[in-house]
Structures are given as C-alpha cells and as structure tokens.
Design a protein around this motif. Structure first.
Motif, short mmCIF file in Angstrom:
data_model
loop_
_atom_site.label_atom_id
_atom_site.label_comp_id
_atom_site.label_asym_id
_atom_site.label_seq_id
_atom_site.Cartn_x
_atom_site.Cartn_y
_atom_site.Cartn_z
N THR A 1 0.94 -1.26 0.05
CA THR A 1 0.00 0.08 0.13
C THR A 1 0.79 1.20 -0.01
N GLN A 2 2.14 1.15 -0.09
CA GLN A 2 3.05 2.21 -0.08
C GLN A 2 3.18 2.89 -1.38
N HIS A 3 3.26 4.39 -1.11
CA HIS A 3 3.20 5.22 -2.26
C HIS A 3 4.65 5.99 -2.49
N PHE A 4 4.68 6.11 -3.81
CA PHE A 4 6.41 6.54 -4.07
C PHE A 4 6.13 7.75 -4.80
N ASP A 5 7.18 8.74 -4.99
CA ASP A 5 7.38 9.71 -5.67
C ASP A 5 7.62 9.22 -7.24
N TRP A 6 8.41 8.24 -7.41
CA TRP A 6 8.55 7.74 -8.64
C TRP A 6 8.39 6.14 -8.71
N ASP B 1 4.38 -6.40 -25.47
CA ASP B 1 4.97 -7.67 -25.52
C ASP B 1 6.26 -7.75 -24.67
N CYS B 2 6.67 -6.85 -24.07
CA CYS B 2 7.84 -6.92 -23.22
C CYS B 2 7.49 -7.42 -21.64
N LEU B 3 8.17 -7.73 -20.95
CA LEU B 3 7.99 -8.38 -19.55
C LEU B 3 8.71 -7.61 -18.43
N PRO B 4 7.93 -6.92 -17.37
CA PRO B 4 6.54 -6.86 -17.50
C PRO B 4 5.77 -6.03 -18.75
N ASN B 5 4.52 -6.43 -18.61
CA ASN B 5 3.83 -5.73 -19.67
C ASN B 5 3.39 -4.36 -19.04
N LEU B 6 4.13 -3.20 -19.47
CA LEU B 6 4.00 -1.84 -19.18
C LEU B 6 2.92 -1.16 -19.33
N PRO B 7 2.24 -1.29 -20.45
CA PRO B 7 0.92 -0.69 -20.93
C PRO B 7 -0.23 -1.47 -19.87
N GLU B 8 -0.34 -2.68 -19.62
CA GLU B 8 -1.16 -3.44 -18.88
C GLU B 8 -1.09 -2.69 -17.52
N HIS B 9 0.10 -2.84 -16.92
CA HIS B 9 0.26 -2.28 -15.33
C HIS B 9 0.35 -0.88 -15.20
N PHE C 1 0.26 3.80 -11.42
CA PHE C 1 -0.27 5.28 -11.11
C PHE C 1 -1.12 5.41 -9.71
N GLU C 2 -1.64 4.18 -9.27
CA GLU C 2 -2.15 3.98 -8.06
C GLU C 2 -1.26 4.19 -6.94
N ARG C 3 0.14 3.98 -7.21
CA ARG C 3 1.15 3.99 -6.25
C ARG C 3 2.15 5.21 -6.32
N ALA C 4 2.06 5.59 -7.45
CA ALA C 4 2.98 6.88 -7.70
C ALA C 4 2.41 8.09 -8.74
N GLN C 5 2.99 9.33 -8.69
CA GLN C 5 2.48 10.19 -9.62
C GLN C 5 3.35 10.29 -10.95
N ASN C 6 4.65 9.83 -10.83
CA ASN C 6 5.51 9.74 -12.09
C ASN C 6 6.21 8.22 -12.28
N ILE C 7 6.19 7.94 -13.75
CA ILE C 7 6.65 6.92 -14.04
C ILE C 7 8.01 7.19 -14.90
N GLN D 1 3.28 11.43 -16.20
CA GLN D 1 3.10 11.90 -15.26
C GLN D 1 1.49 11.90 -15.02
N LYS D 2 1.05 11.45 -14.04
CA LYS D 2 -0.51 11.07 -13.84
C LYS D 2 -1.55 12.35 -14.35
N GLU D 3 -2.29 11.98 -15.01
CA GLU D 3 -3.47 12.91 -15.55
C GLU D 3 -2.67 13.92 -16.45
N TYR D 4 -1.52 13.96 -16.78
CA TYR D 4 -0.76 14.89 -17.63
C TYR D 4 -1.50 14.88 -18.89
N SER D 5 -1.59 16.13 -19.67
CA SER D 5 -2.53 15.97 -20.92
C SER D 5 -1.95 17.19 -21.76
N GLY D 6 -0.71 17.71 -21.59
CA GLY D 6 -0.02 18.80 -22.40
C GLY D 6 0.76 18.36 -23.45
#
Length: 370
Positions: A131-136, A156-164, A169-175, A215-220
């Motif tokens: 349940t821990q949250h991270f900056d990144w 097709d990569c492992l882990p599947n980035l788009p799927e996860h 984004f539940e755990r961090a604002q930035n990826i 960045q979560k919710e970024y639309s620019g």
C-alpha cells in the motif's frame, strides 16, 4: 593459461566461478568503472552485466528524478538504483531473481550506499501487495518474451508496461520507463498514457536508451529531448512533438555547407524542428541532410561542400577518388555496393555523400569535414 585449467586458487571457490567473476569484471572496466574499481564487488553472470545500464546512462536518468522515494521494479544488477539513490532519499530495489537480488544487496553495502532496500521479489507482484506510495516508479521491461523471443512493442515486453500502468499510477505520480532504442517513439507514445517527455540518449553517436516520463493525468504537449554524450562535450536538442508536426520548412539545393544531425536527433524524428531552429534548408524530404551558406555550431557532423555533382559512373571516374568516407542518405545503392562498384577504399580526409536533391536527382556531395 586459462583459469579453468589452472589449479584451485581460493579455498572453497570453484575454478568455474572464479573464471565467471574475472570475465564479468572485465566487462565492467569501461561500462561500470565504479564497480570495477571497488574491492570486494561480487559479479553475476556476464549476461546481467551486458543487459544493465552503463554508469553514463544511469547518471543521466538520475538527473531526471527527485523526491523522497522511488521503487525500481526491475532492479537487476542495481546500477540504476545506485544512481537514483544519489538523488532520492529512499530507493526500493525489486529483483525477481533471488541470487541477483542478493548480489546487488551485497554490492550496495560494499559501495556504502545505505538508502537502498533490496526486495527479492517480482516488482509488479510487490506493488500489488503493498500500500506504499512513491514519488517515482522506475521500470526497465525485458525485451525478451518467453513465448515470442526478442520483442520491441511495449505490450510484448515483460512486465507488460501498458497493462500495469493503472497499478503504477495508484502507487506513484510519476513513472520513468526505459525502453529499447529500437522502439518506434510514436508507437511507444500510442501504447502509453500521460506521456510528458521522451528522452533519446546516445553515447558517442550511438542511441543507447529511450526514456519515457509519464505524469499522472498529464495532458499537455509532449517534449522530446535528445542528448548525445561525448568525451569532450554533450550535445542537447529539444523540441515539441506537436510543433514538429506543424512546422513548414524550406527545401533547397546544396549550399556551401552540409549538416548531418546526430543519431539521437535522427532517432527522435525532429527533422523539421532542427531545420527551423538552425535556419537550415533540407535537401530532400526523406534525406535528413541540411544545408546553408555559412558555418555554425550544430549537434551533429558539419562539412564544407566542395562539389555537388550528378551521380554516374562517369562522374565518379572523373573525380579520381580511390579513398573516401562514404555515406548514403535516401539513395538506392548501399555503401558496400558503392565501394565495390567504384573501387573506393574506406578512410581519408574526403567525405562523399550519395543522396537525392529536391528534384529527385541522384547526386554526390564531395565534402571536407569542418
């Protein structure tokens, strides 16, 4: 004599293990000088060294993050985590291979980096259970899929980035995601959500990594940043993806100077932006060679055009070129075939560009390097 054929050197250590340590360490001398130069480092199989980031690219990534916490979901040998820990208060290093996780933990202690915690677990599974949250969140998906072999699409990569992504984004604002340098940037953007920046990182004019900042919710607008790291200097060039698509550029005949963008810019697709920024004309829509009548600083190779001639066997024969550096851009004949056909050896101070002009004519540009 090979270590494998020699007698035991250290009590309790098999010759095979010793040989693996020596071979892996040798691969670190240029790529990972901090590890290479530190006593008591333990090395994994050389394959893990080949797959890890270099210190140069890891250091670049570390400049992109800030804050108190980061989780590295695909920790590996730990080079990226080590450099992140120089900028982030607390780093979690997840590695599914327990032996590699143990090796990384040992080496972090040897390197006296105390703010990294190693977790011998699958990073995605850990994120689901925590349940821990991270900056990144940082992720470097494997480009090898057990079913499909070597892959290039993110899905097709492992882990599947788009799927996860939703979980991340539940755990961090930035990826921050590292991908193959062969990935098509526009396809990568299409597979992901909330892309803010794309960094194209080259070392000595060879693209090594593509980095996606989400960045979560970024639309620019999406910023594309290119960097070519060389021993003497680092060339950077940035542009907006949206503006690149809207720019109208000029085309022109070869002028006094020729400019070839570096590999990072060519990979980025900023062909219009580089022309506009430096006030250059493009020789042809698909050639990615630029010209003007005065010299300038430029993030790439620069040449003085001595002659611009129509391409023909007769032309090349009249030039009397026996040795030259040959480049083709948007040309129907390969470099090797041109060398063979016209008996041109590699090297020397003369540079030949085989390309097309704006009227679709095949031409040769005879140049000297600026």
């Amino acid at each position: 004599m090979s270590v494998l054929l020699a007698g035991p050197v250290f009590e309790g250590i098999a010759q095979k293990e010793l040989a693996q340590q020596i071979e892996a360490k040798q691969k670190c001398e240029v790529k990972l000088p901090t590890w290479f130069g530190t006593p008591n480092i333990y090395y994994p199989n050389k394959l893990h060294i080949e797959q890890t980031s270099s210190e140069i690219t890891a250091g670049y990534k570390a400049q992109m993050v800030s804050g108190k916490s980061l989780i590295d979901l695909t920790g590996g040998f730990g080079v990226d985590s080590y450099f992140f820990s120089k900028k982030i208060t607390s780093v979690l290093h997840c590695e599914i291979n327990p032996e590699l996780s143990e090796i990384a933990a040992h080496n972090f202690k040897v390197l006296d980096q105390k703010n990294i915690e190693c977790i011998p677990a699958d990073g995605i599974a850990f994120l689901k259970s925590s349940t821990q949250h991270f900056d990144w969140v940082y992720i470097d998906p494997s480009r090898r899929n057990d079913k499909k072999g070597k892959v290039f699409l993110l899905g097709d990569c492992l882990p599947n980035l788009p799927e996860h992504l939703p979980l991340m984004f539940e755990r961090a604002q930035n990826i921050l995601a590292k991908t193959s340098p062969l990935l098509d940037i526009k396809k990568g953007i299409g597979e992901l959500d909330f892309v803010k920046e794309v960094h194209v990182v080259a070392i000595n004019n060879e693209v090594k990594e593509l980095l996606f900042v989400l960045q979560k919710e970024y639309s620019g607008n999406i910023s594309i940043k290119t960097v070519n790291i060389r021993p003497s200097q680092t060339d950077t060039f940035s542009f907006s993806l949206e503006e690149e698509q809207q720019i109208n550029i000029e085309f022109g005949k070869p002028g006094a100077y020729l400019f070839e963008p570096n590999a990072a810019i060519l990979k980025s697709g900023g062909f219009k932006s580089v022309a506009k920024t430096f006030g250059l004309k493009k020789l042809h829509l698909h050639s990615h060679l630029y010209t003007c009548d005065h010299p300038m600083d430029f993030p790439g190779r620069r040449f003085k055009i001595e002659h611009a001639l129509p391409y023909s066997k007769k032309t090349i024969k009249s030039m009397g070129v026996a040795k030259a550096n040959v480049t083709t851009r948007n040309f129907p004949v390969s470099v090797s075939e041109l060398r063979k056909r016209h008996k041109i050896k590699d090297g020397g101070d003369r540079y030949l560009f085989f390309t097309r002009d704006l009227d679709e004519n095949l031409i040769i540009l005879i140049c000297s390097k600026v």
